[in-house]
Design a protein around this motif. Structure first.
Motif, mmCIF file in Angstrom:
data_model
loop_
_atom_site.group_PDB
_atom_site.id
_atom_site.type_symbol
_atom_site.label_atom_id
_atom_site.label_comp_id
_atom_site.label_asym_id
_atom_site.label_seq_id
_atom_site.Cartn_x
_atom_site.Cartn_y
_atom_site.Cartn_z
ATOM 1 N N GLN A 1 56.320 27.046 -10.185
ATOM 2 C CA GLN A 1 54.895 27.345 -10.060
ATOM 3 C C GLN A 1 54.596 28.620 -10.846
ATOM 4 O O GLN A 1 55.223 29.666 -10.610
ATOM 5 C CB GLN A 1 54.517 27.538 -8.589
ATOM 6 C CG GLN A 1 54.434 26.253 -7.790
ATOM 7 C CD GLN A 1 55.564 26.103 -6.788
ATOM 8 O OE1 GLN A 1 55.980 27.068 -6.183
ATOM 9 N NE2 GLN A 1 56.049 24.888 -6.620
ATOM 10 N N VAL B 1 50.695 24.706 6.473
ATOM 11 C CA VAL B 1 51.047 24.946 5.089
ATOM 12 C C VAL B 1 49.966 25.783 4.449
ATOM 13 O O VAL B 1 48.793 25.460 4.537
ATOM 14 C CB VAL B 1 51.201 23.614 4.324
ATOM 15 C CG1 VAL B 1 51.587 23.869 2.887
ATOM 16 C CG2 VAL B 1 52.245 22.747 5.004
ATOM 17 N N VAL C 1 47.126 22.228 -3.348
ATOM 18 C CA VAL C 1 48.170 21.860 -2.398
ATOM 19 C C VAL C 1 48.863 20.608 -2.934
ATOM 20 O O VAL C 1 48.255 19.532 -2.953
ATOM 21 C CB VAL C 1 47.589 21.582 -1.003
ATOM 22 C CG1 VAL C 1 48.699 21.214 -0.025
ATOM 23 C CG2 VAL C 1 46.819 22.791 -0.484
ATOM 24 N N GLY D 1 55.411 27.833 3.551
ATOM 25 C CA GLY D 1 55.372 26.852 4.621
ATOM 26 C C GLY D 1 55.658 27.460 5.975
ATOM 27 O O GLY D 1 56.521 28.317 6.113
ATOM 28 N N LEU E 1 53.840 28.219 -2.652
ATOM 29 C CA LEU E 1 53.809 27.552 -1.364
ATOM 30 C C LEU E 1 54.507 28.383 -0.324
ATOM 31 O O LEU E 1 55.625 28.841 -0.508
ATOM 32 C CB LEU E 1 54.495 26.189 -1.492
ATOM 33 C CG LEU E 1 54.494 25.299 -0.269
ATOM 34 C CD1 LEU E 1 53.068 24.934 0.098
ATOM 35 C CD2 LEU E 1 55.296 24.045 -0.535
ATOM 36 N N SER F 1 53.413 18.291 0.815
ATOM 37 C CA SER F 1 53.928 19.664 0.946
ATOM 38 C C SER F 1 54.414 19.974 2.354
ATOM 39 O O SER F 1 55.173 20.929 2.546
ATOM 40 C CB SER F 1 52.839 20.671 0.562
ATOM 41 O OG SER F 1 52.502 20.558 -0.789
ATOM 42 N N ASP F 2 53.957 19.201 3.352
ATOM 43 C CA ASP F 2 54.429 19.429 4.713
ATOM 44 C C ASP F 2 55.872 18.971 4.885
ATOM 45 O O ASP F 2 56.551 19.399 5.810
ATOM 46 C CB ASP F 2 53.530 18.702 5.713
ATOM 47 C CG ASP F 2 52.964 17.421 5.152
ATOM 48 O OD1 ASP F 2 51.793 17.138 5.416
ATOM 49 O OD2 ASP F 2 53.697 16.704 4.445
ATOM 50 N N ASN G 1 59.908 20.544 -0.118
ATOM 51 C CA ASN G 1 60.014 21.942 -0.540
ATOM 52 C C ASN G 1 59.857 21.980 -2.057
ATOM 53 O O ASN G 1 60.834 21.872 -2.804
ATOM 54 C CB ASN G 1 61.368 22.509 -0.110
ATOM 55 C CG ASN G 1 61.591 23.913 -0.620
ATOM 56 O OD1 ASN G 1 60.647 24.614 -1.000
ATOM 57 N ND2 ASN G 1 62.841 24.342 -0.658
ATOM 58 N N TRP G 2 58.625 22.123 -2.508
ATOM 59 C CA TRP G 2 58.340 22.028 -3.938
ATOM 60 C C TRP G 2 59.056 23.095 -4.759
ATOM 61 O O TRP G 2 59.348 22.878 -5.945
ATOM 62 C CB TRP G 2 56.829 22.093 -4.172
ATOM 63 C CG TRP G 2 56.162 20.768 -3.980
ATOM 64 C CD1 TRP G 2 55.802 20.189 -2.795
ATOM 65 C CD2 TRP G 2 55.819 19.817 -4.991
ATOM 66 N NE1 TRP G 2 55.246 18.951 -3.014
ATOM 67 C CE2 TRP G 2 55.239 18.698 -4.348
ATOM 68 C CE3 TRP G 2 55.927 19.816 -6.381
ATOM 69 C CZ2 TRP G 2 54.780 17.584 -5.051
ATOM 70 C CZ3 TRP G 2 55.463 18.705 -7.084
ATOM 71 C CH2 TRP G 2 54.915 17.611 -6.419
ATOM 72 N N ARG H 1 61.911 20.370 3.617
ATOM 73 C CA ARG H 1 61.785 21.550 4.469
ATOM 74 C C ARG H 1 62.742 21.441 5.647
ATOM 75 O O ARG H 1 63.349 22.435 6.050
ATOM 76 C CB ARG H 1 60.351 21.682 4.971
ATOM 77 C CG ARG H 1 59.355 21.979 3.867
ATOM 78 C CD ARG H 1 57.944 22.070 4.426
ATOM 79 N NE ARG H 1 57.052 22.539 3.391
ATOM 80 C CZ ARG H 1 56.883 23.807 3.052
ATOM 81 N NH1 ARG H 1 57.556 24.742 3.684
ATOM 82 N NH2 ARG H 1 56.065 24.160 2.098
#
Length: 519
Positions: A450, A57, A435, A66, A64, A439-440, A443-444, A171
């Motif tokens: 942002q 990430v 971060v 990924g 972000l 986040s891994d 899916n923000w 994700r």
């Protein structure tokens, strides 16, 4: 203080030989025998091998990006889960002994053969440690997660009586679900017993640092994931509270933090001298946890703790050494009463009259820019306060806003992110090098906005540009993702306690630890 080296000393070699016939035999035979043994048994030292990462990430320009198994990108050739499973076959049972296969290819082209001849030989390798069994379990889990990542379904294909992950907030919903189920089966944490409260085995549960205290107390209860047998553990928890270290050892009149550093150094010295686990991995399967801004600084007193161990930090700032491939972002949750009662939920989108809201004191340059730009504009759409007017409810403002502004303070983390999610208000992250938690997996971009720091003057324009249809989708996703941030008196599956453990589990999956070889 770094742990003492555990490398074995090389045996002393005689300076000369008398070449009698017997000595000649020794001279010719012994080296070849030693070479065979060394090549078979491997090096006489602790070994840790990083695997091709399950978690890749990165952040670029505050957005972000990924490259994680959980968004399906792991299918490319750079993702090799099998790379370090050299001692294990991922789908085999766990007998007392395992088969290690060696494949030898002989090039027969000189003998006019068009194809090479492949000879497979096997030998029995005695499994004599729980670590090897743990690594075999992890190898199978990695293989299972990799297979699950191949599915591009928006809904997990796995059965679950409580919750089946679905939708674009993940994700890869299928890979996350498989990983979570694998964690529940095999993840074990050993909490070191050394140390006394209030600095160890203790933490605040009713403050801005409540995330730290609640997690420590849940592990101390021993109801989830913990084991009393350190040989069974996959990870080892260093149970000091940075909040308590600061409260009891910091000297504000001199700004001296040396006592904090000495305590951490001494603790690592004690556990590394008493147990083999720290030296075996150089701390890579150990984790610390902190929601205090000084978490990164506290870890820096022990180089291996900073660079190798899993650090679960609210202050997840990549410009200060936070490494998303081994460190985990910790959600900052402000529980003034210790409970979430009254914090969850809010009016429907049609009853939210405020476009964007923020209230908070001047902490750091990002808040300075935000307050300087918007506080005195008295804009009814973008309401920004350094202090709310008397009689105005902070929670009421949150619950009546469509978007909640979440700028960083002195450090990157902010409790306003979780406050927004609790109030079902779409969070707007304004930060550099931060971060976000989980986040891994999450899916923000699907449930938050942002905004780069340089775009603070354009907040209203950016948010007004979000269509009603897009906003409604994002707000529904905020309601869905809320379960992963909720603090429960008794943890429930998929809540914040379990998600933090899942973040640690993923980072443990990224490494393969080998035990000391016995001569």
């Amino acid at each position: 203080m770094t742990p003492p080296s555990s490398d074995h000393k090389r045996p002393h070699t005689p300076s000369s030989f008398r070449f009698s016939s017997l000595n000649l035999v020794w001279f010719l035979v012994v080296p070849s025998t030693v070479f065979f043994l060394v090549s078979t048994l491997g090096p006489h030292r602790p070994s840790i091998s990083p695997l091709s990462s399950l978690l890749q990430v990165s952040f670029s320009n505050n957005s972000l990006q990924g490259s994680s198994i959980f968004n399906g990108s792991s299918i490319d050739s750079s993702f090799q889960l099998e790379a370090e499973t050299d001692y294990f076959v991922s789908n085999m049972p766990l007998p007392d002994a395992i088969i290690e296969k060696h494949t030898i290819q002989h090039d027969m082209s000189k003998n006019n053969e068009s194809e090479p001849v492949v000879i497979v030989t096997s030998k029995i390798v005695k499994k004599n440690s729980k670590l090897e069994r743990n690594e075999a379990n992890l190898a199978r889990a990695r293989s299972s997660i990799k297979q699950a990542a191949l599915a591009r379904n928006l809904t997990s294909t796995h059965q679950d009586p409580d919750y089946v992950p679905y939708g674009p907030i993940y994700r890869n919903a299928n890979a996350f679900h498989r990983s979570y189920l694998e964690m529940e089966k095999v993840f074990k944490i050993y909490v070191y017993k050394e140390g006394e409260p209030p600095i160890f085995h203790n933490g605040p549960c009713r403050s801005i640092y409540s995330s730290e205290g609640r997690f420590i107390h849940e592990l101390e209860k021993g109801n989830f994931y913990t084991t009393q047998d350190p040989d069974e553990a996959l990870v080892y928890f260093l149970p000091f509270s940075v909040v308590m270290l600061v409260q009891y050892l910091y000297e504000p009149e001199t700004s001296n933090t040396d006592a904090i550093g000495r305590t951490v150094v001494d603790y690592i010295d004690v556990i590394s001298g008493k147990y083999p686990y720290w030296n075996r991995s150089l701390g890579a399967d150990h984790f610390m946890l902190s929601c205090h801004d000084w978490g990164p600084r506290t870890s820096s007193y022990v180089p291996h703790l900073f660079h190798k161990s899993i650090r679960v930090l609210c202050n997840a700032n990549t410009s200060e050494g936070f490494n998303p491939s081994k460190d985990a972002s910790f959600p900052e949750i402000n529980l003034l009463t210790g409970e979430v009662e009254g914090l969850l939920g809010g009016p429907s989108p049609s009853h939210r009259s405020i476009l964007a809201f923020f209230a908070g004191r001047l902490h750091g340059y990002i808040r300075y820019l935000l307050l300087n730009e918007w506080k005195d504009k008295r804009d009814p759409d973008v309401q920004v306060f350094d202090q709310l007017p008397k009689g105005v409810s902070y929670m009421s403002k949150l619950k009546n806003s469509r978007f909640c502004l979440c700028p960083s303070g002195y450090e990157v983390a902010s409790p306003r992110i979780v406050e927004a999610i609790y109030a079902e208000c779409v969070p707007v992250l304004i930060s550099d090098n931060y971060v976000p938690p989980f986040s891994d997996v999450l899916n923000w971009k699907s449930f938050s906005i942002q905004i780069a720091v340089k775009d603070i003057p354009n907040i209203k324009k950016i948010l007004m540009g979000v269509s009603q249809r897009q906003y409604l989708r994002m707000q529904r996703r905020v309601k869905q993702v809320q379960r992963h941030f909720v603090v429960n008196a008794t943890p429930k599956r998929y809540d914040v306690f379990h998600m933090i453990n899942h973040s640690i589990w993923l980072r443990r999956l990224n490494i393969h630890i080998r035990d000391f070889h016995q001569s």
